[in-house]
Scaffold this active site. Sequence first.
Site, mmCIF file in Angstrom:
data_model
loop_
_atom_site.group_PDB
_atom_site.id
_atom_site.type_symbol
_atom_site.label_atom_id
_atom_site.label_comp_id
_atom_site.label_asym_id
_atom_site.label_seq_id
_atom_site.Cartn_x
_atom_site.Cartn_y
_atom_site.Cartn_z
ATOM 1 N N GLY A 66 0.834 -1.206 0.000
ATOM 2 C CA GLY A 66 0.000 0.000 0.000
ATOM 3 C C GLY A 66 0.866 1.253 0.000
ATOM 4 O O GLY A 66 0.494 2.297 0.551
ATOM 5 N N GLY B 290 -0.313 4.902 -0.995
ATOM 6 C CA GLY B 290 -1.385 5.539 -0.228
ATOM 7 C C GLY B 290 -0.887 6.703 0.617
ATOM 8 O O GLY B 290 0.290 7.077 0.551
ATOM 9 N N GLN B 291 -1.802 7.237 1.423
ATOM 10 C CA GLN B 291 -1.489 8.442 2.200
ATOM 11 C C GLN B 291 -0.312 8.222 3.150
ATOM 12 O O GLN B 291 0.595 9.048 3.222
ATOM 13 C CB GLN B 291 -2.730 8.890 2.995
ATOM 14 C CG GLN B 291 -2.555 10.251 3.641
ATOM 15 C CD GLN B 291 -3.591 10.546 4.720
ATOM 16 O OE1 GLN B 291 -4.307 9.640 5.184
ATOM 17 N NE2 GLN B 291 -3.671 11.788 5.137
ATOM 18 N N ASP C 216 2.581 -1.635 -4.484
ATOM 19 C CA ASP C 216 1.186 -1.178 -4.541
ATOM 20 C C ASP C 216 0.609 -1.611 -5.873
ATOM 21 O O ASP C 216 1.361 -1.879 -6.817
ATOM 22 C CB ASP C 216 1.124 0.356 -4.396
ATOM 23 C CG ASP C 216 -0.239 0.838 -3.914
ATOM 24 O OD1 ASP C 216 -1.227 0.643 -4.641
ATOM 25 O OD2 ASP C 216 -0.309 1.401 -2.810
ATOM 26 N N TYR D 100 -15.140 -1.428 7.933
ATOM 27 C CA TYR D 100 -13.730 -1.123 8.190
ATOM 28 C C TYR D 100 -13.394 -1.345 9.670
ATOM 29 O O TYR D 100 -12.402 -2.000 10.011
ATOM 30 C CB TYR D 100 -13.494 0.331 7.783
ATOM 31 C CG TYR D 100 -12.139 0.909 8.078
ATOM 32 C CD1 TYR D 100 -10.993 0.420 7.475
ATOM 33 C CD2 TYR D 100 -12.012 2.002 8.943
ATOM 34 C CE1 TYR D 100 -9.752 0.994 7.722
ATOM 35 C CE2 TYR D 100 -10.781 2.581 9.190
ATOM 36 C CZ TYR D 100 -9.649 2.066 8.583
ATOM 37 O OH TYR D 100 -8.428 2.647 8.831
HETATM 38 C C1 AKB Z 1 -10.901 6.757 8.025
HETATM 39 O O1 AKB Z 1 -11.455 7.872 8.169
HETATM 40 O O2 AKB Z 1 -11.485 5.755 7.602
HETATM 41 C C2 AKB Z 1 -9.461 6.629 8.430
HETATM 42 C C3 AKB Z 1 -9.304 6.141 9.839
HETATM 43 C C4 AKB Z 1 -9.681 6.997 10.961
HETATM 44 O O3 AKB Z 1 -8.850 5.047 10.042
HETATM 45 N N1 AKB Z 1 -8.788 7.878 8.262
#
Ligand code: AKB
Length: 318
Positions: free
Chosen positions: A9, A12-13, A35, A143
């Site tokens: 990754g 990514g950021q 990536d 998530y």
């Molecule tokens: C998100 O907003 O999904 C992420 C995190 C807080 O893990 N930046």
Amino acid sequence: MSETILVTGSSGQIGTELVMNLRKIYGNDHVIASDIREPNAEVMESGPFEKLNVMDRPQIFEIVKKYKVTQVYHLVAMLSATAEKVPEAGWDLNMKSFFYIMELAREGHLKKVYWPSSIAVFGPTTPRINTPQHTIMEPTTVYGISKQTGERWCEYYFNKYGVDVRSIRYPGLISWKSEPGGGTTDYAVDIFYEALKTGKYTSFLKADTGLPMMYMEDAIRGTIELVEAPAEKVKIRSSYNFSSLSFTPEVLAQAIQKEMPDFSIDYNPDFRQAIAETWPESIDDHFAREHWGWKHNYDLNDMVKDMLKNLRTKLNIK
Ligand code: AKB
């Protein structure tokens, strides 16, 4: 023996900045960026890059063997807002690739694994102010569920197989070198681009939605400090609470107005508001501070000044 580090990754950021910082410490050839997307020119030109789909287990193993990788920073993840739109794909990406890396470590191919968790592991039943390390965790996003599950497995792999895995629960990260994508905290980066380009910003979170945040400089330094800490200091093997700033969109806008008095903000909350409302407003990270010496450098005003200064140069705005 010197370390060879694979960062997944890496476009990514976090990855974009982490790779460059690790290359300064370990040498360009010892940090392999990987990536599915091409990295920026700086990452591409300064050291090895492998185009990697982390769902391709044999390919990960090939790369680990090819470079004799000793550590992996497994940053690949689908973030909160995107994963809500494609739950099964989010779960698959976040969990399957995690297992592939952890199994390589269990089989003895890796000495150390770093895996990022998030404040998304908390949920609506968690105490929201100064959220403790050990508390109620009932995440309600795909998530968040994947990150909480990953944390449990980290601890399991450490206790059961001795895998040296280390992890941090990141708050929203604010950076100028690379942009976030698909997160709920992304407003805190978007706002700077819009302030400089148009002088105004419409926030997708309400004015008073407090969330924990951190400047990327602090986050990268803290991450490397945790991974380099002597093993006996890393007493939490699920994931560490990790904190520096907490603010609302209104407070961030006021801090930007100190530097840009004409900047204005309005509010048009979308589906991300409901996600933000289940997350903490501030985090108690005293274990990270006590165990391995975590200390942040940037407060809100330092961060705002540094963001505006660097973005002005990057975007070529006077
Ligand atoms: C998100 O907003 O999904 C992420 C995190 C807080 O893990 N930046």
